[in-house]
Design an enzyme around this catalytic site. Structure first.
Site, short mmCIF file in Angstrom:
data_model
loop_
_atom_site.label_atom_id
_atom_site.label_comp_id
_atom_site.label_asym_id
_atom_site.label_seq_id
_atom_site.Cartn_x
_atom_site.Cartn_y
_atom_site.Cartn_z
N GLY A 107 -13.00 -4.41 0.34
CA GLY A 107 -14.40 -4.00 0.47
C GLY A 107 -14.80 -2.98 -0.59
O GLY A 107 -15.90 -3.04 -1.14
N ARG A 142 0.82 -1.22 0.00
CA ARG A 142 0.00 0.00 0.00
C ARG A 142 0.85 1.27 0.00
O ARG A 142 0.44 2.29 -0.55
CB ARG A 142 -0.94 -0.02 1.20
CG ARG A 142 -2.05 -1.02 0.98
CD ARG A 142 -2.95 -1.15 2.16
NE ARG A 142 -4.16 -1.86 1.78
CZ ARG A 142 -5.05 -2.32 2.64
NH1 ARG A 142 -4.87 -2.13 3.93
NH2 ARG A 142 -6.12 -2.95 2.22
#
Ligand code: AMP
Length: 395
Positions: A376, A35
């Site tokens: 998600g 990330r």
């Protein structure tokens, strides 16, 4: 859609929402820096323009200011990856953050402490958003992983930058990839949906039936479909209350001209364990005491043919219990098929939780077109929802 390249950041202080919610070990070292690496192009572009970067992120789910969730732990790793010194403010709002932001010079980076040390972050508090907003003069959202949350730093803050906000490069790539699969796709389009449960994928299935030509259903979901059609599934995972739904999906698919491909054979095991005894059986003739834990050889051959005739491929969810070595073959074989199709010009997107883990574990990351960074957020996009973090930039 305005993106980073539409702006010049010379002399600007860009407030960037990044997703530095990285895993740490018990020595507080970053164990997977994906990330941070993903946010690098955005940060470097702004620095090279002659701007400065104020980075804000959350880490974990702290209850108040808990040191184990402090972003100061990751400062060395961020410096390492960006190759630039990173200043740190031990509170994301208040005097220390304000002074550090004011003193920031072009080419410099400031990382703010964990946003979630303040409950106002997840609460989407306007006053808290305003305080954050006061630190910079341009807002960049590059945190796809939290774009499905209407939090202060991901959504509410955008209103304070009506003319000076945009997506970062990572967000742009994520949005483009979803668009390439759902809206601007080259036909034939295939969705491969695996994983454990029909219930967690049903909204995705309903949304994509209008967009795809082929649907492969695999993994644990298979058995709800097979049982609903009268097959014997032994002790395989099944959601009995979703059988009607499974039949309805098949009916809807037929009406929409979508070809549904289900496994025809499976690797059945006499226990949910890697060292269980196994046998290959037809998917609808699994004996009692046995459970299907992976796709069988005929199935994999069929799936390979389908994958290789498609030009756009979406993959979400493993074909078997890939965490156990003996039941990972199906997922690996599917990965190989998708890699081959990609090599031959197909666009392939892998997204959502466990399929990303599988793709990384088996080394397919560089052999597919794009691996989404947001679990998600990706799932909600595939369900056809407009993510609040994206809407706030477009407004
Ligand atoms: P999901 O998060 O819905 O994509 O589900 C992923 C999980 O599904 C993984 O942990 C797999 O082990 C599990 N899974 C896949 N196939 C099966 C199966 N045949 N039986 C039980 N679990 C499965």
């Amino acid at each position: 859609m305005k993106t980073l390249n539409d702006f010049n950041f010379e002399g600007k202080k860009a407030l960037i929402r990044v997703d530095f919610n990285v895993p740490l070990n018990d020595k507080f070292e970053v164990t997977d820096a994906t990330r941070i690496v993903s946010a690098k192009p955005t940060i470097i572009k702004i620095l090279e323009d002659g701007g400065s970067c104020i980075l804000m992120s959350h880490l974990g789910r702290p209850k108040g200011a808990q040191d184990e969730f402090s972003l100061r732990h990751i400062v060395p790793k961020v410096e390492d990856i960006l190759g630039v010194e990173v200043k740190f403010a031990s509170n994301c709002i208040g005097q220390e953050a304000e002074e550090a932001a004011q003193n920031l010079k072009p080419g410099e980076i400031l990382l703010l402490e964990n946003l979630r040390f303040h409950s106002e972050e997840t609460g989407g508090d306007v006053e808290f958003s305003k305080q954050l907003a006061s630190l910079g003069d341009f807002y960049v959202n590059d945190a796809f992983g939290t774009a499905h949350r209407a939090h202060a730093s991901t959504t509410i803050i955008a209103q304070f930058f009506p003319e000076s906000k945009c997506f970062g490069f990572l967000m742009e790539k994520e949005i483009d990839s979803i668009d390439k699969v759902l809206n601007n796709s080259e036909k034939p389009v295939l969705a491969v949906l695996g994983g454990a449960k029909v219930s967690s994928k049903i909204t995705i299935i309903e949304n994509i039936l209008d967009k795809v030509d082929h649907l492969i259903v695999g993994g644990g979901m298979t058995y709800t479909f097979v049982k609903a059609q009268g097959g014997s599934i032994g002790d395989s995972i099944c959601e009995d209350d979703k059988q009607e739904l499974a039949l309805d999906i098949l009916k809807q698919a037929k009406a929409k001209g979508v070809e549904v491909h289900l496994p025809v054979d499976v690797i059945a095991a006499n226990d949910f364990a890697n060292n269980a005894e196994t046998q290959i059986v037809d998917v609808d003739k699994i004996p009692d005491g046995w459970q299907g834990l992976d796709a069988g050889p005929k199935t994999l051959e069929n799936f390979d043919k389908v994958v290789n005739q498609c030009k756009t491929i979406l993959w979400n969810g493993p074909l078997g219990v890939f965490e156990m070595e003996n039941f990972a073959k199906g997922t690996i074989s599917l990965g190989n098929s998708i890699a081959e199709a990609t090599k031959n010009g197909a666009f392939s997107l892998v997204g959502g939780g466990d399929s990303v883990a599988a793709v990384k574990q088996f080394g397919f990351e560089d052999k597919v077109s794009y691996v989404s960074t947001g679990g998600g957020a990706m799932l909600e996009s595939l369900e056809g929802k407009t993510l609040p973090g994206i809407a706030a930039i477009l407004e």
